[in-house]
Design an enzyme around this catalytic site. Structure first.
Site, short mmCIF file in Angstrom:
data_model
loop_
_atom_site.label_atom_id
_atom_site.label_comp_id
_atom_site.label_asym_id
_atom_site.label_seq_id
_atom_site.Cartn_x
_atom_site.Cartn_y
_atom_site.Cartn_z
N TYR A 231 0.86 -1.19 0.00
CA TYR A 231 0.00 0.00 0.00
C TYR A 231 0.90 1.24 0.00
CZ TYR A 231 -4.54 2.12 0.02
OH TYR A 231 -5.67 2.80 -0.37
N HIS B 89 3.25 4.54 -0.71
CA HIS B 89 3.03 5.98 -0.86
C HIS B 89 4.40 6.62 -1.14
CE1 HIS B 89 4.65 6.05 3.17
NE2 HIS B 89 3.66 5.27 3.61
N GLY C 258 6.42 8.11 0.63
CA GLY C 258 7.46 7.79 1.61
C GLY C 258 8.22 6.53 1.20
N HIS C 259 7.48 5.48 0.83
CA HIS C 259 8.14 4.25 0.36
C HIS C 259 8.98 4.53 -0.89
CE1 HIS C 259 4.48 2.34 2.35
NE2 HIS C 259 5.47 1.72 2.95
N GLY D 244 12.48 3.64 6.82
CA GLY D 244 12.07 5.03 7.06
C GLY D 244 12.23 5.42 8.52
N ASP E 229 9.40 5.20 11.55
CA ASP E 229 9.41 4.08 12.49
C ASP E 229 10.76 4.08 13.20
OD1 ASP E 229 6.81 2.68 11.77
OD2 ASP E 229 7.76 2.89 9.82
N VAL F 125 8.92 11.38 5.19
CA VAL F 125 8.25 12.14 4.13
C VAL F 125 6.87 12.54 4.65
CG1 VAL F 125 7.40 12.10 1.74
CG2 VAL F 125 9.52 10.91 2.34
N SER G 57 1.94 7.51 5.89
CA SER G 57 1.80 6.16 6.44
C SER G 57 0.65 5.48 5.70
CB SER G 57 1.47 6.26 7.93
OG SER G 57 0.95 5.03 8.40
O1 PAF Z 1 8.01 -0.90 8.26
C1 PAF Z 1 7.39 -1.84 7.72
O2 PAF Z 1 6.68 -1.67 6.74
C2 PAF Z 1 7.52 -3.22 8.32
O3 PAF Z 1 7.60 -3.19 9.70
C3 PAF Z 1 8.69 -4.04 7.74
C4 PAF Z 1 10.03 -3.40 8.06
C5 PAF Z 1 8.54 -4.13 6.22
C6 PAF Z 1 8.68 -5.45 8.30
O4 PAF Z 1 7.49 -6.11 8.03
#
Ligand code: PAF
Length: 281
Positions: free
Chosen positions: A32, A34, A36-37, A148, A151, A177, A186
């Site tokens: 999912y 965004h 940020g990813h 990121g 977290d 981001v 998120s």
């Molecule tokens: O940050 C996340 O999306 C998850 O905690 C991760 C690092 C992909 C582990 O499932």
């Protein structure tokens, strides 16, 4: 872009892509996606020759009353976004492929750092995160993996795991981001209704207020947390689970903030739990 769904497809893809000592980068995600990813994809692309992304909603890191069943998923959209951003390999394993024997009997223990901040409210969460990240690092053997900064505790724990267990991957942290109004991006923001979405931006405003006090010379954590709480109190849909000033390496609460201090918060906005943080020092 190669899409692999099984371990053997992943191994085949890696063999094809690992020519001539190419450097491999991994962006682990739960999908999912965004912006940020996608910023993590860009960061890996700038440091490596091959950009791999994993998309797997990891049940081990969800508590029994958490949102595993409703966690947003959109595989076709994720793949289109990754292809447009230039990823070379995407691993989309079904559950049985990641955990062929069922939930693993042996898991990574995050130690005392895993019981602080979010760990106090989400028992088992960080063990689940570290276990799946250890598996992904084992499957991909990347030179670099990117996580990121939103977290913050997760990133700190992964960094410690890789260092303490000599896993050999370089861990890179990417800046948070944000949306135009400051809300940290998120996948869970999609749970917010219109009014919640407006009030959720106040979390960032509260962190900025704390940062402003730190920059004015205030060092007492209690006063910095107070500055955050005062701003957030103006948004009735926000309910602070914790707001703490911690040392960025030990994650221990500090009474006096110094150059290593981070303010980390978890706040419910309606039923949605959001996290954010700011580096004070
Ligand atoms: O940050 C996340 O999306 C998850 O905690 C991760 C690092 C992909 C582990 O499932």
């Amino acid at each position: 872009m190669i899409v692999a769904r099984t371990r053997s497809e992943l191994a085949g893809a890696q063999q094809a892509l690992r020519r001539d000592g190419a450097r491999f980068g991994l962006v682990p995600t739960m999908g999912y996606l965004h912006e940020g990813h996608l910023s993590l994809v860009d960061l890996v692309a700038a440091r490596t020759d091959v950009v791999a992304v994993s998309v797997f909603v990891n049940p081990l890191q969800f508590g029994p009353s958490e949102d595993l069943a409703t966690y947003p998923r959109d595989e076709a959209r994720d793949l289109a976004m990754l292809e447009a951003r230039g990823a070379h390999l995407v691993f989309l394993p079904p559950l049985e492929e990641m955990y062929p024997e069922g939930p693993p009997a042996v898991r990574v223990d995050p130690g005392p750092l895993g019981h602080r901040l979010c760990g106090r409210y989400r028992p088992g969460h960080f063990s689940g995160v570290l276990t799946v990240v250890a598996k992904l690092l084992g499957l991909f053997r990347p030179d670099v993996a990117v996580f990121g900064r939103k977290d913050f505790q997760q990133e700190a724990l992964i960094r410690r795991m890789v260092s303490d267990l000599d896993m050999g991957t370089e861990i890179v942290a990417a800046p948070i981001v944000r949306e135009d109004d400051g809300l940290a991006m998120s996948s869970r923001n999609s749970y917010l209704d219109v009014e919640e979405r407006v009030q959720a931006a106040v979390i960032h405003a509260g962190l900025q207020a704390a940062l402003a006090r730190f920059r004015e010379g205030v060092r007492e954590s209690e006063m910095l947390v107070g500055a955050f709480a005062e701003v957030v109190a103006a948004a009735p849909l926000l309910d602070v689970q914790y707001a703490e000033v911690v040392d960025r390496w030990s994650l221990e609460s500090v009474e006096v903030a110094d150059e290593r201090a981070v303010m980390a918060v978890a706040v419910f906005c309606g039923k949605t739990r959001l996290i954010d943080n700011v580096e004070l020092g």
